[in-house]
Write a protein that holds these residues in place. Structure first.
Motif, PDB file in Angstrom:
ATOM      1  N   THR A  34       8.715  16.212   4.976  1.00  0.00           N
ATOM      2  CA  THR A  34       7.485  14.679   6.133  1.00  0.00           C
ATOM      3  C   THR A  34       6.873  15.812   6.677  1.00  0.00           C
ATOM      4  O   THR A  34       6.818  16.506   6.579  1.00  0.00           O
ATOM      5  N   TRP A  35       6.265  14.623   7.754  1.00  0.00           N
ATOM      6  CA  TRP A  35       5.737  15.460   8.553  1.00  0.00           C
ATOM      7  C   TRP A  35       5.680  15.944   9.635  1.00  0.00           C
ATOM      8  O   TRP A  35       6.580  15.559  10.573  1.00  0.00           O
ATOM      9  N   ALA A  36       5.255  17.753   9.774  1.00  0.00           N
ATOM     10  CA  ALA A  36       5.466  17.874  11.209  1.00  0.00           C
ATOM     11  C   ALA A  36       6.006  17.437  12.239  1.00  0.00           C
ATOM     12  O   ALA A  36       6.843  17.225  13.559  1.00  0.00           O
ATOM     13  N   ASN A  37       4.417  16.376  12.164  1.00  0.00           N
ATOM     14  CA  ASN A  37       4.530  15.503  13.458  1.00  0.00           C
ATOM     15  C   ASN A  37       4.965  14.218  12.961  1.00  0.00           C
ATOM     16  O   ASN A  37       3.759  13.769  12.568  1.00  0.00           O
ATOM     17  N   GLU A  38       6.213  13.839  13.862  1.00  0.00           N
ATOM     18  CA  GLU A  38       6.279  12.464  13.260  1.00  0.00           C
ATOM     19  C   GLU A  38       5.283  11.271  14.130  1.00  0.00           C
ATOM     20  O   GLU A  38       5.309   9.871  13.300  1.00  0.00           O
ATOM     21  N   GLU A  39       4.479  10.679  14.545  1.00  0.00           N
ATOM     22  CA  GLU A  39       3.092  10.621  15.090  1.00  0.00           C
ATOM     23  C   GLU A  39       2.437   9.973  13.495  1.00  0.00           C
ATOM     24  O   GLU A  39       1.846   9.476  13.657  1.00  0.00           O
ATOM     25  N   TRP A  40       2.526  11.175  13.280  1.00  0.00           N
ATOM     26  CA  TRP A  40       1.992  10.563  11.477  1.00  0.00           C
ATOM     27  C   TRP A  40       2.365   9.952  10.702  1.00  0.00           C
ATOM     28  O   TRP A  40       1.812   9.486   9.121  1.00  0.00           O
ATOM     29  N   LEU A  41       3.921   9.774  10.814  1.00  0.00           N
ATOM     30  CA  LEU A  41       4.593   8.900   9.503  1.00  0.00           C
ATOM     31  C   LEU A  41       3.516   6.955  10.152  1.00  0.00           C
ATOM     32  O   LEU A  41       2.726   7.433  10.798  1.00  0.00           O
ATOM     33  N   GLY A  42       3.601   6.548   9.076  1.00  0.00           N
ATOM     34  CA  GLY A  42       3.291   4.673   8.842  1.00  0.00           C
ATOM     35  C   GLY A  42       1.550   4.804   9.080  1.00  0.00           C
ATOM     36  O   GLY A  42       1.364   3.524   8.925  1.00  0.00           O
TER      37      GLY A  42
ATOM     38  N   HIS B 131      -6.822   6.738  -4.684  1.00  0.00           N
ATOM     39  CA  HIS B 131      -7.612   7.323  -3.527  1.00  0.00           C
ATOM     40  C   HIS B 131      -7.415   8.800  -3.390  1.00  0.00           C
ATOM     41  O   HIS B 131      -6.800   9.053  -2.520  1.00  0.00           O
ATOM     42  N   VAL B 132      -8.480   9.929  -2.982  1.00  0.00           N
ATOM     43  CA  VAL B 132      -8.140  10.914  -2.183  1.00  0.00           C
ATOM     44  C   VAL B 132      -8.307  10.872  -0.822  1.00  0.00           C
ATOM     45  O   VAL B 132      -9.510  11.741  -1.112  1.00  0.00           O
ATOM     46  N   LEU B 133      -7.251  10.757  -0.187  1.00  0.00           N
ATOM     47  CA  LEU B 133      -8.016  10.481   1.596  1.00  0.00           C
ATOM     48  C   LEU B 133      -8.148  12.132   2.056  1.00  0.00           C
ATOM     49  O   LEU B 133      -8.992  11.953   2.859  1.00  0.00           O
ATOM     50  N   LYS B 134      -7.245  12.702   1.576  1.00  0.00           N
ATOM     51  CA  LYS B 134      -7.218  14.241   2.673  1.00  0.00           C
ATOM     52  C   LYS B 134      -6.591  14.959   1.487  1.00  0.00           C
ATOM     53  O   LYS B 134      -5.736  15.186   0.929  1.00  0.00           O
ATOM     54  N   ILE B 135      -7.059  16.308   1.710  1.00  0.00           N
ATOM     55  CA  ILE B 135      -6.679  17.465   1.742  1.00  0.00           C
ATOM     56  C   ILE B 135      -6.604  18.752   2.552  1.00  0.00           C
ATOM     57  O   ILE B 135      -7.051  19.018   3.229  1.00  0.00           O
ATOM     58  N   GLY B 136      -4.821  18.915   2.708  1.00  0.00           N
ATOM     59  CA  GLY B 136      -4.796  19.727   3.511  1.00  0.00           C
ATOM     60  C   GLY B 136      -4.437  20.822   2.315  1.00  0.00           C
ATOM     61  O   GLY B 136      -3.197  21.335   2.092  1.00  0.00           O
TER      62      GLY B 136
ATOM     63  N   VAL C 269       0.748  -0.524  -0.293  1.00  0.00           N
ATOM     64  CA  VAL C 269       0.354  -0.155   0.472  1.00  0.00           C
ATOM     65  C   VAL C 269       1.029   0.997  -0.707  1.00  0.00           C
ATOM     66  O   VAL C 269       1.711   1.698   0.700  1.00  0.00           O
ATOM     67  N   VAL C 270       1.004   2.259  -0.987  1.00  0.00           N
ATOM     68  CA  VAL C 270       1.510   3.351  -1.248  1.00  0.00           C
ATOM     69  C   VAL C 270       0.824   4.460  -0.472  1.00  0.00           C
ATOM     70  O   VAL C 270      -0.151   4.845  -1.230  1.00  0.00           O
ATOM     71  N   GLN C 271       1.191   5.144   0.134  1.00  0.00           N
ATOM     72  CA  GLN C 271       0.275   6.230   0.531  1.00  0.00           C
ATOM     73  C   GLN C 271       1.480   7.895  -1.057  1.00  0.00           C
ATOM     74  O   GLN C 271       2.244   7.376  -0.009  1.00  0.00           O
ATOM     75  N   ILE C 272       0.917   8.435  -1.208  1.00  0.00           N
ATOM     76  CA  ILE C 272       1.772   9.277  -1.580  1.00  0.00           C
ATOM     77  C   ILE C 272       1.278  10.627  -1.144  1.00  0.00           C
ATOM     78  O   ILE C 272       0.538  10.959  -1.150  1.00  0.00           O
TER      79      ILE C 272
ATOM     80  N   ASN D  16      -0.153   7.380  10.192  1.00  0.00           N
ATOM     81  CA  ASN D  16      -1.372   7.386  11.229  1.00  0.00           C
ATOM     82  C   ASN D  16      -1.181   9.137  10.849  1.00  0.00           C
ATOM     83  O   ASN D  16      -1.946   9.702  11.671  1.00  0.00           O
ATOM     84  N   VAL D  17      -1.959   9.568  10.209  1.00  0.00           N
ATOM     85  CA  VAL D  17      -2.693  11.000   9.143  1.00  0.00           C
ATOM     86  C   VAL D  17      -4.090  10.969   9.939  1.00  0.00           C
ATOM     87  O   VAL D  17      -4.672  10.697  10.161  1.00  0.00           O
ATOM     88  N   PRO D  18      -4.210  12.150  10.505  1.00  0.00           N
ATOM     89  CA  PRO D  18      -5.601  12.668  11.023  1.00  0.00           C
ATOM     90  C   PRO D  18      -6.579  12.825  10.246  1.00  0.00           C
ATOM     91  O   PRO D  18      -5.963  13.700   9.196  1.00  0.00           O
ATOM     92  N   GLY D  19      -7.510  12.233   9.896  1.00  0.00           N
ATOM     93  CA  GLY D  19      -7.941  13.374   9.508  1.00  0.00           C
ATOM     94  C   GLY D  19      -8.593  12.364   7.726  1.00  0.00           C
ATOM     95  O   GLY D  19      -9.187  12.951   6.841  1.00  0.00           O
ATOM     96  N   ILE D  20      -8.005  11.829   7.742  1.00  0.00           N
ATOM     97  CA  ILE D  20      -7.670  10.793   6.174  1.00  0.00           C
ATOM     98  C   ILE D  20      -8.751   9.676   6.157  1.00  0.00           C
ATOM     99  O   ILE D  20      -9.646   9.767   7.173  1.00  0.00           O
TER     100      ILE D  20
END
Length: 641
Positions: A577-585, A543-548, A516-519, A587-591
């Motif tokens: 990269t993500w400013a919050n390292e917890e979003w890696l892997g 699939h468009v999971l989120k727009i920031g 699974v590739v998240q771009i 774990n992006v909120p709001g997707i």
């Protein structure tokens, strides 16, 4: 002994074929193969071509259109003859045509059919490749049509046969994928129909029976050859592109959020090859006798418009006076029906809308407008536009006198697919981002949202597209096949260069099969102002999971700060990269992992980002470019097809 010299004069009589705006299947659905024979040749706008006589220039004399039969010999052109003229916006311009058509002939086939296109290049010097935009080319990546990437160009005088399977269902398009040929004629609609046409569901309820389905190919139009405009942009002459000798320079125009709209001044646009140039952007064109693209409807019936944006750089806002638009599909993928006052479409995108003809019998304007709002100096301007006509049966042939919907506090307007989060308060207009559309149950059954159970099944890739002075080309691949790259410094691997600042190189990212590739697509740099732009992925629908979106002034709608979710390590944000390292892997909120829309082309907002997902399950070599007929430099090649 006498020397005999023979001079042979070849008069090439050809015919222009009027564009078929209705969706008409090219083959019976029971035929396993649907075959086309194409000849690509030159044609010129505002010239009457017929097989019976030499080409005749079309001119404006005495307030009417006339054929020029000689130096001082003219006659009025008939409506039937005018159908065999590519009028565009009224200027003369040499184009590339397919079988005498601009736009090219629509390909309308059924899912699973083998499509065969026998192409003959009748040009003098130009090579050609054709990309089938939206076709995933599963098992046939060499038919993707990207010149010097998936196959060699078809040289002048040569022939080539494309052969691929029509999938997936939906509204797609084809276009030249070498140089800037697509912006000068080599493009057309590609529609894949379901074989069982009785089931027309939209996830919640059945769609109505359509009285007709129409094709609408949109394009912003330059009267200069695209290769000339492209080179002048590369040479840094954009400020003079009104005319190199015009004392007034071009001032960059911007959207309501302050983001740039185009690299050059908007001149005109066309609907199915028909358009006008509007003096001072009023409702009065400079050549009012040119035809408007007109769509006929009957009262209290439903009509489907399959709209393709085949343009260079300007996005369009589409509305029908007195009629709401109902979006039912994006990039060929069905979504749960969503109503709005208008919908925005960007280069390379397709949108299917349904119109219900519930107004009094009359003529109504179809408005195709740019998103220009003002100049960078703050001067307010009217948007550029092209107009079409929605004509009810038995209505007069007079031009419409209708006005667009007035948005106010009591009647707010809703716009789908904005490249920004909000309009200024004074516009009384609400934006619905494309990510808020919901895929239908049938769409999700055919292509579920990719999920993973363990970190080993997941891969995340950050890619930054922008218009700064950086020049990085990305290559993502797995099961890599041989490429036909041009030689030279342009293809230097980024691993061999220091890209802490501006550089020119090829960034290669290997995707692992089955993962699974998240771009994460970004649009961030240190440029004085941003410019949103669309990105197309070959070989996959994502699939468009989120727009920031970036941060805005809620009153003016202008960007105040880039989205803080991304950490940029260089001025051009080349290693984000993500400013919050917890979003890696993942774990992006709001997707949205439940019912996100499925697309193959997406507008990346200025100073913002988009989260996409695919599954690396389609081996081969394909492209991932910015969709601009005039910009090839910041492009991405994706070996996931």
């Amino acid at each position: 002994m006498k020397l005999l010299i023979l001079f042979t004069v070849l008069v090439n009589l050809k015919s222009v074929i009027s564009f078929e705006q209705k969706v008409v299947p090219s083959c019976n659905q029971n035929e396993p193969v649907c075959e086309f024979n194409w000849v690509i040749d030159y044609l010129e706008t505002m010239v009457y071509f017929s097989e019976e006589q030499n080409p005749r220039p079309v001119v404006v004399r005495d307030g009417v259109l006339q054929k020029r039969l000689g130096c001082n010999n003219y006659e009025n052109i008939t409506d039937t003859e005018l159908e065999r003229v590519i009028t565009a916006e009224g200027s003369y311009k040499v184009l590339f045509a397919i079988n005498g058509q601009v736009p090219g002939p629509s390909i309308v086939v059924y899912e699973g059919q083998q499509v065969v296109i026998n192409l003959k290049n009748n040009l003098l010097v130009e090579g050609i490749t054709i990309h089938w935009h939206g076709m995933v080319q599963r098992g046939t990546p060499w038919m993707d049509g990207v010149g010097t990437i998936s196959h060699c160009p078809i040289n002048a005088g040569e022939s080539f046969t494309y052969r691929w399977i029509a999938e997936p269902i939906g509204t797609h398009w084809y276009h030249a994928h070498l140089g800037v040929e697509r912006t000068d004629g080599l493009a057309g609609a590609l529609i894949v129909l379901p074989k069982d046409s009785d089931k027309k569901t939209n996830g919640v309820a059945e769609l109505p029976d359509f009285a007709e389905e129409y094709v609408m190919v949109l394009q912003d139009w330059k009267y200069s050859p695209s290769v000339e405009v492209n080179q002048e942009i590369n040479w840094g002459l954009t400020g003079y592109l009104r005319d190199l000798n015009d004392p007034e320079c071009y001032t960059t125009t911007v959207e309501t959020d302050g983001g740039g709209v185009g690299l050059t001044a908007f001149e005109s646009a066309v609907i199915n090859g028909k358009g006008h140039y509007f003096i001072n952007r009023t409702m009065v064109p400079d050549t009012p006798m040119l035809p408007y693209e007109t769509f006929m409807v009957e009262e209290y019936k439903y009509y489907r418009f399959r709209i393709v944006h085949a343009g260079m750089m300007f996005a369009f806002r589409i509305s029908f006076d007195k009629h709401a638009v109902q979006v039912v599909s994006v990039d060929g993928n069905d979504v749960i029906e969503e109503g709005a006052e208008s919908v925005i479409i960007h280069g390379g995108e397709r949108v299917d809308i349904v119109i219900f003809a519930d107004q009094p019998i009359d003529n109504y304007w179809i408005r195709i407008e740019t998103l220009e709002s003002k100049t960078v100096a703050g001067e307010e301007i009217e948007p550029g536009k092209v107009l079409g006509v929605l004509r009810y049966q038995s209505a007069s042939t007079d031009l419409p006198k209708t006005e667009r919907m007035k948005c106010d506090a009591d009647n707010r307007c809703k716009v789908i697919n904005c490249p920004f989060k909000l309009f200024p308060d004074s516009h009384y207009t609400d934006c619905m981002p494309i990510s808020d559309l919901k895929s239908t149950k049938e769409t999700l059954e055919k292509q579920p949202v990719p999920t993973f159970q363990s970190p080993d099944e997941f891969q995340e890739v950050f890619i930054n597209f922008h218009f700064s002075n950086v020049n990085i080309i990305y290559i993502l691949y797995w099961m890599r096949i041989e490429k036909i790259y041009p030689t030279g410094d342009f293809m230097v691997d980024c691993k061999d260069k220091d890209c802490s600042d501006h550089c020119q190189c090829t960034h290669i990212i290997e995707l692992q099969r089955g993962k699974v590739v998240q771009i994460v697509l970004l649009n961030m740099d240190d440029a004085p102002f941003s410019m949103p732009h669309p990105i197309h992925m070959h070989g996959h629908h994502f699939h468009v999971l989120k727009i920031g979106f970036p941060e805005y002034n809620s009153t003016s709608g202008e960007i105040t700060k880039q989205n803080p979710d991304i950490r940029c390590n260089t001025a051009d944000c080349n290693t984000p990269t993500w400013a919050n390292e917890e979003w890696l892997g993942g774990n992006v909120p709001g997707i949205n992992l439940v019912d996100p829309p499925l697309k193959d082309t997406i507008m990346v907002p200025g100073r913002g980002y988009i989260v996409l997902r695919i599954k690396a399950d389609n081996p081969g070599s394909s492209f991932f470019p910015i969709i601009s007929g005039l910009n090839k430099q910041n492009s991405v090649e994706t070996d996931t097809s």
